[in-house]
Write an enzyme that holds these catalytic residues in place. Structure first.
Site, PDB file in Angstrom:
ATOM      1  N   LEU A 256      38.291   8.779  67.386  1.00  9.17           N
ATOM      2  CA  LEU A 256      37.811  10.160  67.211  1.00  9.17           C
ATOM      3  C   LEU A 256      36.609  10.263  66.280  1.00  9.17           C
ATOM      4  O   LEU A 256      36.485   9.478  65.364  1.00  9.17           O
ATOM      5  CB  LEU A 256      38.960  11.002  66.646  1.00  9.17           C
ATOM      6  CG  LEU A 256      40.226  10.947  67.499  1.00  9.17           C
ATOM      7  CD1 LEU A 256      41.393  11.600  66.758  1.00  9.17           C
ATOM      8  CD2 LEU A 256      39.995  11.621  68.845  1.00  9.17           C
TER       9      LEU A 256
ATOM     10  N   THR B  45      34.773   2.505  64.275  1.00 10.59           N
ATOM     11  CA  THR B  45      33.459   2.621  64.920  1.00 10.59           C
ATOM     12  C   THR B  45      32.459   3.094  63.888  1.00 10.59           C
ATOM     13  O   THR B  45      32.833   3.722  62.892  1.00 10.59           O
ATOM     14  CB  THR B  45      33.474   3.651  66.075  1.00 10.59           C
ATOM     15  OG1 THR B  45      33.939   4.903  65.573  1.00 10.59           O
ATOM     16  CG2 THR B  45      34.350   3.203  67.221  1.00 10.59           C
TER      17      THR B  45
ATOM     18  N   ASN C 259      38.732   5.851  59.665  1.00 11.93           N
ATOM     19  CA  ASN C 259      37.799   6.913  60.076  1.00 11.93           C
ATOM     20  C   ASN C 259      37.483   7.804  58.873  1.00 11.93           C
ATOM     21  O   ASN C 259      38.098   7.681  57.807  1.00 11.93           O
ATOM     22  CB  ASN C 259      38.457   7.742  61.192  1.00 11.93           C
ATOM     23  CG  ASN C 259      37.440   8.472  62.065  1.00 11.93           C
ATOM     24  OD1 ASN C 259      36.241   8.530  61.754  1.00 11.93           O
ATOM     25  ND2 ASN C 259      37.920   9.030  63.154  1.00 11.93           N
ATOM     26  N   PHE C 260      36.551   8.710  59.060  1.00  9.94           N
ATOM     27  CA  PHE C 260      36.195   9.756  58.086  1.00  9.94           C
ATOM     28  C   PHE C 260      35.746   9.189  56.735  1.00  9.94           C
ATOM     29  O   PHE C 260      36.007   9.794  55.694  1.00  9.94           O
ATOM     30  CB  PHE C 260      37.354  10.751  57.910  1.00  9.94           C
ATOM     31  CG  PHE C 260      37.779  11.384  59.208  1.00  9.94           C
ATOM     32  CD1 PHE C 260      36.901  12.193  59.920  1.00  9.94           C
ATOM     33  CD2 PHE C 260      39.047  11.155  59.750  1.00  9.94           C
ATOM     34  CE1 PHE C 260      37.272  12.762  61.137  1.00  9.94           C
ATOM     35  CE2 PHE C 260      39.428  11.724  60.963  1.00  9.94           C
ATOM     36  CZ  PHE C 260      38.541  12.538  61.649  1.00  9.94           C
ATOM     37  N   LEU C 261      35.099   8.024  56.759  1.00 10.66           N
ATOM     38  CA  LEU C 261      34.498   7.509  55.523  1.00 10.66           C
ATOM     39  C   LEU C 261      33.319   8.416  55.176  1.00 10.66           C
ATOM     40  O   LEU C 261      32.397   8.586  55.973  1.00 10.66           O
ATOM     41  CB  LEU C 261      34.015   6.066  55.749  1.00 10.66           C
ATOM     42  CG  LEU C 261      33.122   5.478  54.657  1.00 10.66           C
ATOM     43  CD1 LEU C 261      33.826   5.454  53.305  1.00 10.66           C
ATOM     44  CD2 LEU C 261      32.674   4.069  55.043  1.00 10.66           C
TER      45      LEU C 261
HETATM   46  S1  MYA Z   1      32.023   5.731  60.352  1.00  8.17           S
HETATM   47  C1  MYA Z   1      31.389   7.205  59.593  1.00  8.17           C
HETATM   48  C2  MYA Z   1      30.675   6.881  58.334  1.00  8.17           C
HETATM   49  N1  MYA Z   1      30.298   8.081  57.645  1.00  8.17           N
HETATM   50  C3  MYA Z   1      29.088   8.629  57.662  1.00  8.17           C
HETATM   51  O1  MYA Z   1      28.170   8.129  58.303  1.00  8.17           O
HETATM   52  C4  MYA Z   1      28.935   9.927  56.901  1.00  8.17           C
HETATM   53  C5  MYA Z   1      27.640  10.036  56.153  1.00  8.17           C
HETATM   54  N2  MYA Z   1      27.420   8.890  55.299  1.00  8.17           N
HETATM   55  C6  MYA Z   1      28.108   8.622  54.164  1.00  8.17           C
HETATM   56  O2  MYA Z   1      28.980   9.353  53.768  1.00  8.17           O
HETATM   57  C7  MYA Z   1      27.726   7.351  53.422  1.00  8.17           C
HETATM   58  O3  MYA Z   1      26.427   6.960  53.780  1.00  8.17           O
HETATM   59  C8  MYA Z   1      28.723   6.185  53.675  1.00  8.17           C
HETATM   60  C9  MYA Z   1      28.205   4.901  53.001  1.00  8.17           C
HETATM   61  C10 MYA Z   1      30.083   6.526  53.090  1.00  8.17           C
HETATM   62  C11 MYA Z   1      28.855   5.882  55.173  1.00  8.17           C
HETATM   63  N3  MYA Z   1      31.029   1.688  57.805  1.00  8.17           N
HETATM   64  O4  MYA Z   1      28.371   3.161  48.968  1.00  8.17           O
HETATM   65  P1  MYA Z   1      27.186   2.480  49.504  1.00  8.17           P
HETATM   66  C12 MYA Z   1      28.184  -0.313  54.052  1.00  8.17           C
HETATM   67  C13 MYA Z   1      31.226   0.570  57.061  1.00  8.17           C
HETATM   68  O5  MYA Z   1      26.099   2.160  48.545  1.00  8.17           O
HETATM   69  P2  MYA Z   1      26.577   4.899  50.948  1.00  8.17           P
HETATM   70  C14 MYA Z   1      33.632   5.607  59.721  1.00  8.17           C
HETATM   71  O6  MYA Z   1      34.149   6.501  59.133  1.00  8.17           O
HETATM   72  C15 MYA Z   1      26.780  -0.845  53.985  1.00  8.17           C
HETATM   73  O7  MYA Z   1      26.509  -1.713  55.084  1.00  8.17           O
HETATM   74  N4  MYA Z   1      30.386   0.169  56.100  1.00  8.17           N
HETATM   75  O8  MYA Z   1      26.566   3.298  50.751  1.00  8.17           O
HETATM   76  C16 MYA Z   1      34.344   4.275  59.911  1.00  8.17           C
HETATM   77  C17 MYA Z   1      26.783  -1.533  52.638  1.00  8.17           C
HETATM   78  O9  MYA Z   1      27.481  -2.781  52.725  1.00  8.17           O
HETATM   79  P3  MYA Z   1      26.641  -4.148  52.850  1.00  8.17           P
HETATM   80  C18 MYA Z   1      29.301   0.927  55.872  1.00  8.17           C
HETATM   81  O10 MYA Z   1      25.519   5.199  51.942  1.00  8.17           O
HETATM   82  C19 MYA Z   1      34.371   3.554  58.597  1.00  8.17           C
HETATM   83  C20 MYA Z   1      27.648  -0.611  51.796  1.00  8.17           C
HETATM   84  O11 MYA Z   1      28.457   0.144  52.730  1.00  8.17           O
HETATM   85  C21 MYA Z   1      29.049   2.091  56.594  1.00  8.17           C
HETATM   86  O12 MYA Z   1      26.562   5.625  49.687  1.00  8.17           O
HETATM   87  C22 MYA Z   1      34.873   2.151  58.693  1.00  8.17           C
HETATM   88  C23 MYA Z   1      26.800   0.366  51.006  1.00  8.17           C
HETATM   89  O13 MYA Z   1      27.672   1.143  50.244  1.00  8.17           O
HETATM   90  C24 MYA Z   1      29.962   2.461  57.591  1.00  8.17           C
HETATM   91  N5  MYA Z   1      29.793   3.556  58.354  1.00  8.17           N
HETATM   92  O14 MYA Z   1      27.995   5.163  51.665  1.00  8.17           O
HETATM   93  C25 MYA Z   1      34.907   1.466  57.352  1.00  8.17           C
HETATM   94  N6  MYA Z   1      27.914   2.647  56.125  1.00  8.17           N
HETATM   95  O15 MYA Z   1      25.828  -4.290  51.615  1.00  8.17           O
HETATM   96  C26 MYA Z   1      35.301   0.012  57.438  1.00  8.17           C
HETATM   97  C27 MYA Z   1      27.476   1.840  55.146  1.00  8.17           C
HETATM   98  O16 MYA Z   1      27.631  -5.253  53.055  1.00  8.17           O
HETATM   99  C28 MYA Z   1      36.777  -0.165  57.627  1.00  8.17           C
HETATM  100  N7  MYA Z   1      28.300   0.805  54.991  1.00  8.17           N
HETATM  101  O17 MYA Z   1      25.752  -3.985  54.066  1.00  8.17           O
HETATM  102  C29 MYA Z   1      37.152  -1.617  57.591  1.00  8.17           C
HETATM  103  C30 MYA Z   1      38.685  -1.839  57.786  1.00  8.17           C
HETATM  104  C31 MYA Z   1      39.458  -1.485  56.558  1.00  8.17           C
HETATM  105  C32 MYA Z   1      40.970  -1.574  56.738  1.00  8.17           C
HETATM  106  C33 MYA Z   1      41.496  -3.015  56.917  1.00  8.17           C
HETATM  107  C34 MYA Z   1      43.024  -3.072  57.033  1.00  8.17           C
HETATM  108  C35 MYA Z   1      43.500  -4.377  57.322  1.00  8.17           C
END
Ligand code: MYA
Length: 434
Positions: free
Chosen positions: A434, A218, A182-184
């Site tokens: 959350l 999510t 969460n909180f990405l």
């Molecule tokens: S969801 C809440 C996400 N946060 C926000 O929406 C806040 C406002 N936005 C931002 O801060 C940025 O726009 C974020 C993206 C950080 C979201 N989940 O760096 P980039 C992919 C997953 O150039 P930016 C939450 O917190 C996108 O499809 N991936 O983009 C749950 C593309 O990849 P691809 C996402 O806009 C997080 C790439 O990132 C998301 O500067 C779960 C682009 O990167 C997103 N919400 O930064 C995370 N948004 O080319 C996954 C964009 O392939 C966890 N992208 O399409 C996975 C499990 C990990 C643990 C595993 C353990 C085993």
């Protein structure tokens, strides 16, 4: 939905609060829905340079019933997990955020307050409180190393964040140790530089170091591949403010006073024995909840420690109520909601929208409709402006009748390194993140 940062549970404009409009099913042929379906289909066609490399359900495999349910990749020996952090672009460095430190907690709070999830029209932005963040990030068995920040090397300013917390999630009969991610968040000025994939890889590495290989998360954006897609519903508690700030609109042929009357609630809950949950209730609530959640395909596997952490009331963070039978003193029903305000962007009169989010609810004796009406009553007394709920679990059974209206926000649920053969119905999902 486009690849904007459209939100997990963002505050959404309630499209139509005209008197009975909320009671009607959402028109599937509305322009908004046509646009969304088009955008979703575009997203399916789109390349996901990062996500295509990850062990997640891929769009091309959707509907392939020959693929088995369960882990997509087996765990690797711990000695083979990369020991050093991933490389960041050179102006930035990793930091582990110690949420016990007031100063660090402040920095995280401010990063999110200014840069986290907004609705599509940029009218509202989540404003998670510091107490909420401490609660969300320090459940039983949490790892400090999973609270990951990125700082600018020269100024030391916190510019990005991602977190994980451990959870046991049951998928059908299997209880799987997972991380809830969460909180990405990446600072607005550093967007689209591919920082997010590095952050996701780094949190994955740190989760692997604890011998955990699955995750749940999510997002408001469509990624490969949701296990289900939920919709937010909103119940006005303070319609005048919601209309004033543009969260909802006065329906045609509706006056403000008729609208206020429409959403008016009784002063006191109706159910005899309805009271706040206390520490002594933890064992009974755990039994009630475990039994209830067992009917869903995916749900948390809560024990008493989890229930004490996640559901015992914490002021301005989480509220829980239960029904204690006045005769037998049995705990028969339970409801809860968490507090997540949003900043109102650019309004002269108001800066904060106080929102309650439905969390876990269980009815065995009191009808769910009555229980949730009591939840609305106590939320109103606590001065919430709106009560939000997803269409998960049995929520659909009360939404329309209790005058919730559909929002335009969709929330997609995902599992990492765990394949589910067919997407779930939202009512088969027993998990609220959350
Ligand atoms: S969801 C809440 C996400 N946060 C926000 O929406 C806040 C406002 N936005 C931002 O801060 C940025 O726009 C974020 C993206 C950080 C979201 N989940 O760096 P980039 C992919 C997953 O150039 P930016 C939450 O917190 C996108 O499809 N991936 O983009 C749950 C593309 O990849 P691809 C996402 O806009 C997080 C790439 O990132 C998301 O500067 C779960 C682009 O990167 C997103 N919400 O930064 C995370 N948004 O080319 C996954 C964009 O392939 C966890 N992208 O399409 C996975 C499990 C990990 C643990 C595993 C353990 C085993």
């Amino acid at each position: 939905m486009t690849d904007n940062n459209s939100p997990p549970g963002s505050p959404k404009v309630n499209p139509d609060h005209n008197s009975e409009a909320n009671l009607l099913p959402k028109d599937d042929s509305s322009l908004e829905n046509i646009v969304r379906r088009f955008q979703d289909s575009m997203s399916l066609a789109k390349k996901h340079k990062f996500w295509e490399t990850q062990p997640v359900g891929q769009f091309k495999d959707a509907g392939d019933t020959s693929l088995p349910e369960g882990p997509i990749e087996p765990p690797t020996p711990l000695s083979e997990v990369k020991q050093e952090p991933y490389n960041l672009p050179s102006p930035y460095e990793w930091t582990t955020c110690d949420m016990d430190l007031e100063e660090t907690c402040n920095e995280v709070y401010n990063l999110l307050k200014n840069n986290y999830v907004e609705d599509d029209e940029n009218m509202f932005r989540f404003n998670y409180s510091k107490e909420f963040l401490r609660w969300a990030l320090r459940p039983p068995g949490y790892y400090k190393s999973w609270h990951i920040g990125v700082r600018a090397k020269t100024s030391k300013k916190l510019v990005a964040f991602i977190t994980g917390v451990p959870a046991r999630i049951r998928v059908r009969d299997e209880v799987v140790k997972m991380a809830e991610i969460n909180f990405l968040c990446v600072h607005k000025k550093l967007r689209s530089k591919r920082l997010a994939p590095v952050m996701i890889k780094e949190v994955t590495r740190r989760v692997h170091l604890e011998n955990i290989w699955q995750a749940a998360y999510t997002a408001g954006v469509v990624l490969p591949t949701p296990i289900t897609t939920c919709q937010y519903w909103h119940r006005s508690l303070n319609p005048k403010k919601l209309i004033d700030v543009g969260f909802s609109r006065l329906g045609p042929r509706m006056t403000m006073s008729r609208t206020i009357k429409l959403y008016k609630l009784p002063d006191q809950p109706a159910t005899p024995g309805f009271r706040k949950m206390e520490l002594r209730d933890v064992p009974a609530v755990t039994r009630l909840l475990r039994n209830y959640l067992s009917q869903f395909v995916v749900s948390p596997d809560f024990d008493e420690n989890d229930v004490e952490h996640w559901l015992l009331p914490t002021e301005d963070v989480v509220d829980s109520y239960l029904v204690e039978s006045p005769k037998t003193h049995d705990i028969t029903d339970f409801c809860s909601f968490y507090t997540l305000p949003s900043s109102i962007l650019g309004n002269q009169n108001y800066s904060i929208l106080k929102a309650a989010y439905s969390y876990y609810n269980v009815s065995t004796k009191t009808p769910l409709l009555q229980l949730m009406n009591d939840a609305l009553i106590v939320a109103k007394k606590k001065d919430f402006d709106v009560f939000n709920a997803l269409d998960v679990m049995h929520n659909e059974s009360f939404l329309k009748e209790l005058k919730f209206g559909p929002g335009d926000g969709q929330l997609h649920y995902y599992l990492y390194n765990y394949r589910i053969r067919n997407a779930l119905r939202t009512s088969e999902l027993g998990l609220v993140l959350l």
